[in-house]
Design a protein around this motif. Structure first.
Motif, mmCIF file in Angstrom:
data_model
loop_
_atom_site.group_PDB
_atom_site.id
_atom_site.type_symbol
_atom_site.label_atom_id
_atom_site.label_comp_id
_atom_site.label_asym_id
_atom_site.label_seq_id
_atom_site.Cartn_x
_atom_site.Cartn_y
_atom_site.Cartn_z
ATOM 1 N N ASP A 212 -11.331 8.236 1.006
ATOM 2 C CA ASP A 212 -9.852 8.307 1.059
ATOM 3 C C ASP A 212 -9.328 9.277 2.129
ATOM 4 O OD1 ASP A 212 -7.329 7.502 0.339
ATOM 5 O OD2 ASP A 212 -7.239 8.676 -1.509
ATOM 6 N N PRO A 213 -9.670 9.052 3.398
ATOM 7 C CA PRO A 213 -9.344 10.058 4.428
ATOM 8 C C PRO A 213 -7.846 10.265 4.635
ATOM 9 C CG PRO A 213 -10.114 8.027 5.455
ATOM 10 C CD PRO A 213 -10.330 7.868 3.980
ATOM 11 N N LYS A 214 -7.048 9.247 4.276
ATOM 12 C CA LYS A 214 -5.596 9.386 4.495
ATOM 13 C C LYS A 214 -4.838 9.627 3.183
ATOM 14 C CE LYS A 214 -6.180 5.855 8.033
ATOM 15 N NZ LYS A 214 -6.045 4.414 8.193
ATOM 16 N N GLY A 215 -5.589 9.686 2.091
ATOM 17 C CA GLY A 215 -4.937 9.898 0.791
ATOM 18 C C GLY A 215 -4.186 8.672 0.287
ATOM 19 N N LEU A 216 -4.465 7.504 0.883
ATOM 20 C CA LEU A 216 -3.692 6.306 0.523
ATOM 21 C C LEU A 216 -4.113 5.721 -0.826
ATOM 22 C CD1 LEU A 216 -3.476 4.545 4.024
ATOM 23 C CD2 LEU A 216 -1.768 5.972 2.879
ATOM 24 N N TYR A 217 -5.430 5.800 -1.121
ATOM 25 C CA TYR A 217 -5.880 5.284 -2.419
ATOM 26 C C TYR A 217 -5.239 6.090 -3.552
ATOM 27 C CZ TYR A 217 -9.365 2.136 -0.382
ATOM 28 O OH TYR A 217 -9.985 1.112 0.303
ATOM 29 N N LYS A 218 -5.170 7.387 -3.344
ATOM 30 C CA LYS A 218 -4.563 8.255 -4.360
ATOM 31 C C LYS A 218 -3.105 7.843 -4.603
ATOM 32 C CE LYS A 218 -4.626 13.123 -5.571
ATOM 33 N NZ LYS A 218 -4.233 14.404 -5.049
ATOM 34 N N LEU A 219 -2.398 7.601 -3.506
ATOM 35 C CA LEU A 219 -0.996 7.176 -3.623
ATOM 36 C C LEU A 219 -0.899 5.805 -4.287
ATOM 37 C CD1 LEU A 219 0.387 8.289 -0.126
ATOM 38 C CD2 LEU A 219 0.943 9.296 -2.353
ATOM 39 N N ALA A 220 -1.838 4.912 -3.936
ATOM 40 C CA ALA A 220 -1.821 3.561 -4.518
ATOM 41 C C ALA A 220 -2.110 3.630 -6.014
ATOM 42 C CB ALA A 220 -2.833 2.670 -3.802
ATOM 43 N N ARG A 221 -3.090 4.437 -6.401
ATOM 44 C CA ARG A 221 -3.421 4.595 -7.834
ATOM 45 C C ARG A 221 -2.249 5.189 -8.603
ATOM 46 N NH1 ARG A 221 -7.597 1.393 -9.392
ATOM 47 N NH2 ARG A 221 -9.466 1.791 -8.178
ATOM 48 N N ALA A 222 -1.492 6.012 -7.926
ATOM 49 C CA ALA A 222 -0.335 6.646 -8.570
ATOM 50 C C ALA A 222 0.894 5.726 -8.560
ATOM 51 C CB ALA A 222 -0.017 7.960 -7.860
ATOM 52 N N GLY A 223 0.702 4.533 -7.977
ATOM 53 C CA GLY A 223 1.806 3.562 -7.940
ATOM 54 C C GLY A 223 2.828 3.860 -6.860
ATOM 55 N N LYS A 224 2.481 4.772 -5.947
ATOM 56 C CA LYS A 224 3.449 5.136 -4.902
ATOM 57 C C LYS A 224 3.338 4.233 -3.675
ATOM 58 C CE LYS A 224 3.981 9.838 -6.490
ATOM 59 N NZ LYS A 224 3.399 11.166 -6.480
ATOM 60 N N ILE A 225 2.222 3.522 -3.544
ATOM 61 C CA ILE A 225 2.117 2.440 -2.541
ATOM 62 C C ILE A 225 1.855 1.167 -3.328
ATOM 63 C CG2 ILE A 225 0.866 1.498 -0.566
ATOM 64 C CD1 ILE A 225 0.007 4.265 0.212
ATOM 65 N N LYS A 226 2.694 0.177 -3.128
ATOM 66 C CA LYS A 226 2.515 -1.108 -3.811
ATOM 67 C C LYS A 226 1.763 -2.063 -2.891
ATOM 68 C CE LYS A 226 5.260 -0.035 -7.318
ATOM 69 N NZ LYS A 226 4.586 0.577 -8.461
ATOM 70 N N GLY A 227 0.929 -2.923 -3.479
ATOM 71 C CA GLY A 227 0.222 -3.939 -2.703
ATOM 72 C C GLY A 227 -0.816 -3.328 -1.784
ATOM 73 N N PHE A 228 -1.596 -2.391 -2.316
ATOM 74 C CA PHE A 228 -2.636 -1.769 -1.484
ATOM 75 C C PHE A 228 -3.934 -2.565 -1.653
ATOM 76 C CE2 PHE A 228 -5.678 1.369 0.044
ATOM 77 C CZ PHE A 228 -5.010 1.847 1.163
ATOM 78 N N THR A 229 -4.544 -2.891 -0.527
ATOM 79 C CA THR A 229 -5.756 -3.719 -0.539
ATOM 80 C C THR A 229 -6.846 -3.082 -1.407
ATOM 81 O OG1 THR A 229 -5.246 -4.426 1.702
ATOM 82 C CG2 THR A 229 -7.489 -4.839 0.931
#
Ligand SMILES: Nc1ncnc2c1ncn2[C@@H]1O[C@H](COP(=O)(O)OS(=O)(=O)O)[C@@H](OP(=O)(O)O)[C@H]1O
Ligand SMILES: Nc1ncnc2c1ncn2[C@@H]1O[C@H](COP(=O)(O)OP(=O)(O)O)[C@@H](O)[C@H]1O
Length: 273
Positions: A212-229
């Motif tokens: 998770d180098p950009k922290g995007l998975y964390k945001l996706a798991r937290a529901g802060k990014i929708k539609g994350f691959t």
């Protein structure tokens, strides 16, 4: 030799064209010859396969009108040929143009592989260009989101650009998640058989998520990014890719992975004209 008084070639001032002043380059010979013949010449391939010869033709003026076409929403368009062809460009570069399509989850190592591969090929004197999903979305594809139809359009545009690079004789490395099989297969169908090399970064979601180098998975798991691959948007792995990386037997370091791809290209003859 440049004709006395000639001031421009293809709309460029002759003095500003690097090839014209570089007397050692093979391309400069071609360009000088073109200028001296005042644009009324076309090229044909030399029998020994090196520098194209010139042969007379009518040039553009008075050329026969070819058929007009309609492609998508573009009506009354015509395909223009040029006597300097892909094969000539490949000879200049001593390589074959192709597309290395790197697909995989976010964090699977696509960009790292693309860069390592580019470096390896550069060291071998081969010309590459990387089309990275993240980077292309900073410009050409900045109007596209991550909803399915925009991802499809993202892949389509990159596929078309990659095709142009391959036609230029360049080894084009396209590194995008490109999650949908149908979109990747459409890009494959744009190129002659063999010229589209699909490389699958076969790295499990758990590993990508741990990186998770950009922290995007964390945001996706937290529901802060929708539609994350991989989280709430699908990733469809290739069924028939040319190369799958990430397995122990092929090595898992970026350098080992790049070496696997270079060996494939060498074996298939892409590293010579
Ligand atoms: N919703 C969602 N899903 C996946 N990825 C996302 C998303 N939002 C932003 N990002 C960031 O965008 C990078 C992926 O862009 P791509 O153009 O390769 O994606 S795609 O092929 O159109 O699916 C991707 O970069 P990589 O991590 O290098 O793959 C992410 O940083
Ligand atoms: N082969 C590898 N082995 C271990 N870590 C890697 C490897 N390739 C990339 N990484 C690391 O994984 C992370 C994601 O790599 P990146 O190339 O940005 O992936 P992607 O472009 O697929 O999102 C980065 O921190 C990178 O250093």
């Amino acid at each position: 030799m440049i004709a006395a008084g000639a001031k421009s070639f293809l709309g460029l001032p002759i003095s500003s064209h690097k090839g014209i002043s570089d007397s050692n380059s093979r391309s400069s010979g071609v360009l000088r010859a073109c200028v001296s013949m005042e644009g009324s010449q076309t090229m044909s391939h030399n029998k020994n396969g090196s520098i194209p010869e010139l042969k007379s033709s009518n040039g553009h003026i008075g050329q026969k009108q070819g058929p007009l076409s309609t492609v998508g929403n573009s009506t009354n368009i015509k395909w223009h040929e040029c006597p300097v062809e892909k094969v000539d460009r490949q000879r200049l570069l001593d390589q074959k143009g192709c597309v290395i399509w790197v697909t995989g989850l976010s964090g699977s190592g696509k960009s790292t592989l693309a860069c390592a591969l580019n470096q390896k090929l550069y060291q071998k004197g081969k010309l590459c260009y990387i089309l990275d999903g993240d980077n292309v979305r900073h410009g050409l594809n900045r109007d596209l989101s991550f909803k399915a139809e925009d991802r499809a359009e993202n892949i389509r545009r990159v596929g078309e650009v990659a095709k142009l690079f391959a036609d230029a004789g360049i080894i084009c490395i396209a590194s995008l998640i490109s999650p949908y099989r149908v979109d990747r297969d459409t890009c494959r169908s744009l190129l002659p058989a063999g010229d589209f090399v699909e490389v699958f970064m076969d790295v499990p979601l758990e590993v990508c998520e741990a990186r998770d180098p950009k922290g995007l998975y964390k945001l996706a798991r937290a529901g802060k990014i929708k539609g994350f691959t991989g989280i709430d948007d699908p990733y469809e792995p290739p069924l028939n890719c040319e190369i799958a990386l990430g397995h122990e037997e092929k090595g898992t370091s970026p350098i080992e992975m790049a070496e696997t791809v270079v060996a494939y290209l060498e074996h298939k003859g892409y590293l010579q004209a």
